[in-house]
Design a protein around this motif. Sequence first.
Motif, PDB file in Angstrom:
ATOM      1  N   LEU A  86      33.389  40.531  49.769  1.00 32.60           N
ATOM      2  CA  LEU A  86      33.134  41.804  49.082  1.00 32.60           C
ATOM      3  C   LEU A  86      31.695  41.858  48.572  1.00 32.60           C
ATOM      4  N   ALA A  87      31.251  40.774  47.937  1.00 30.50           N
ATOM      5  CA  ALA A  87      29.874  40.748  47.414  1.00 30.50           C
ATOM      6  C   ALA A  87      28.859  40.845  48.546  1.00 30.50           C
ATOM      7  N   GLU A  88      29.104  40.125  49.618  1.00 30.35           N
ATOM      8  CA  GLU A  88      28.169  40.179  50.745  1.00 30.35           C
ATOM      9  C   GLU A  88      28.170  41.546  51.408  1.00 30.35           C
ATOM     10  N   ARG A  89      29.285  42.240  51.374  1.00 24.00           N
ATOM     11  CA  ARG A  89      29.326  43.602  51.935  1.00 24.00           C
ATOM     12  C   ARG A  89      28.391  44.514  51.140  1.00 24.00           C
ATOM     13  N   VAL A  90      28.423  44.395  49.824  1.00 24.21           N
ATOM     14  CA  VAL A  90      27.518  45.186  48.977  1.00 24.21           C
ATOM     15  C   VAL A  90      26.071  44.867  49.321  1.00 24.21           C
ATOM     16  N   ARG A  91      25.771  43.588  49.474  1.00 24.10           N
ATOM     17  CA  ARG A  91      24.401  43.184  49.799  1.00 24.10           C
ATOM     18  C   ARG A  91      23.975  43.655  51.191  1.00 24.10           C
ATOM     19  N   LYS A  92      24.892  43.644  52.152  1.00 22.88           N
ATOM     20  CA  LYS A  92      24.566  44.121  53.503  1.00 22.88           C
ATOM     21  C   LYS A  92      24.120  45.575  53.480  1.00 22.88           C
ATOM     22  N   LEU A  93      24.648  46.320  52.514  1.00 25.63           N
ATOM     23  CA  LEU A  93      24.283  47.733  52.389  1.00 25.63           C
ATOM     24  C   LEU A  93      23.068  47.941  51.490  1.00 25.63           C
ATOM     25  N   GLY A  94      22.506  46.838  50.993  1.00 30.46           N
ATOM     26  CA  GLY A  94      21.316  46.925  50.155  1.00 30.46           C
ATOM     27  C   GLY A  94      21.616  47.134  48.690  1.00 30.46           C
ATOM     28  N   GLY A  95      22.884  47.043  48.322  1.00 34.92           N
ATOM     29  CA  GLY A  95      23.246  47.182  46.920  1.00 34.92           C
ATOM     30  C   GLY A  95      23.087  45.878  46.174  1.00 34.92           C
ATOM     31  N   SER A  96      23.235  45.969  44.887  1.00 34.68           N
ATOM     32  CA  SER A  96      23.184  44.803  44.017  1.00 34.68           C
ATOM     33  C   SER A  96      24.609  44.529  43.557  1.00 34.68           C
ATOM     34  N   THR A  97      24.966  43.263  43.489  1.00 29.33           N
ATOM     35  CA  THR A  97      26.340  42.932  43.129  1.00 29.33           C
ATOM     36  C   THR A  97      26.414  42.182  41.804  1.00 29.33           C
ATOM     37  N   LEU A  98      27.589  41.741  41.450  1.00 31.39           N
ATOM     38  CA  LEU A  98      27.844  41.108  40.155  1.00 31.39           C
ATOM     39  C   LEU A  98      26.973  39.874  39.945  1.00 31.39           C
ATOM     40  N   ARG A  99      26.583  39.687  38.683  1.00 35.35           N
ATOM     41  CA  ARG A  99      25.714  38.560  38.354  1.00 35.35           C
ATOM     42  C   ARG A  99      26.257  37.669  37.248  1.00 35.35           C
ATOM     43  N   SER A 100      27.339  38.102  36.572  1.00 34.65           N
ATOM     44  CA  SER A 100      27.786  37.313  35.423  1.00 34.65           C
ATOM     45  C   SER A 100      29.242  37.602  35.071  1.00 34.65           C
ATOM     46  N   ILE A 101      29.802  36.707  34.273  1.00 31.85           N
ATOM     47  CA  ILE A 101      31.160  36.872  33.754  1.00 31.85           C
ATOM     48  C   ILE A 101      31.215  38.122  32.871  1.00 31.85           C
ATOM     49  N   SER A 102      30.169  38.354  32.077  1.00 32.13           N
ATOM     50  CA  SER A 102      30.174  39.529  31.202  1.00 32.13           C
ATOM     51  C   SER A 102      30.175  40.821  32.014  1.00 32.13           C
ATOM     52  N   GLN A 103      29.508  40.829  33.155  1.00 28.70           N
ATOM     53  CA  GLN A 103      29.524  42.014  34.005  1.00 28.70           C
ATOM     54  C   GLN A 103      30.917  42.220  34.602  1.00 28.70           C
ATOM     55  N   ILE A 104      31.576  41.137  34.966  1.00 32.09           N
ATOM     56  CA  ILE A 104      32.954  41.230  35.453  1.00 32.09           C
ATOM     57  C   ILE A 104      33.828  41.838  34.368  1.00 32.09           C
ATOM     58  N   ALA A 105      33.698  41.344  33.135  1.00 33.09           N
ATOM     59  CA  ALA A 105      34.507  41.839  32.017  1.00 33.09           C
ATOM     60  C   ALA A 105      34.279  43.330  31.768  1.00 33.09           C
ATOM     61  N   LYS A 106      33.059  43.798  31.954  1.00 28.46           N
ATOM     62  CA  LYS A 106      32.756  45.217  31.761  1.00 28.46           C
ATOM     63  C   LYS A 106      33.379  46.094  32.844  1.00 28.46           C
ATOM     64  N   LEU A 107      33.428  45.571  34.072  1.00 30.03           N
ATOM     65  CA  LEU A 107      33.883  46.378  35.200  1.00 30.03           C
ATOM     66  C   LEU A 107      35.374  46.251  35.520  1.00 30.03           C
ATOM     67  N   GLN A 108      35.998  45.137  35.139  1.00 29.18           N
ATOM     68  CA  GLN A 108      37.391  44.923  35.523  1.00 29.18           C
ATOM     69  C   GLN A 108      38.296  45.968  34.887  1.00 29.18           C
TER      70      GLN A 108
END
Length: 183
Positions: A86-108
Amino acid sequence: MRFAMGKTAKEELRSKEHARLNTPTDLGDRAREDISGAVNALLADTFALYMKTKNFHWHVSGPHFRDYHLLFDEQATEIFAMTDELAERVRKLGGSTLRSISQIAKLQRSSDNDAEYVDPQDMLAELREDNRALIARMREAHSVCDEHRDIGTTSLLEEYIDQAEKRAWFLFETSRSSGMTRH
């Protein structure tokens, strides 16, 4: 060695740094934004479900310990395998993906379970419902990707939907009591 850069040099450096991560795609900037947002939210949910499944794997007890322990471990492994793709799919499209546990907590969007003890039948039911919720969210993300004609992400999501349906099915069947009758 430190040196002061003029405004133009700083802007040029930032532009070059951003360009390094901005993988070209024929889908366009709006598609990149929409798909990255949808997939990153799924990625956060996937990490949360992975952690909950491992939590239950580590803390299950009772007469069916071995069966549930192995089932949860098998499912956690399958869920974790989704994260990199999933993360690599975002990167293949030129997007930026998750970088931290806190970002996961914000988005989950799924809930954690920090209880000291959870009955094994409740574990099965909770994971079943979490997988069903993940399926619904994957279908929503699939619609976003389909709208932008992103066949690569839609096909990946179709595979993951099938896997999650199987996990939910196994959790349902495992939770049925032997005395249950058919209706």
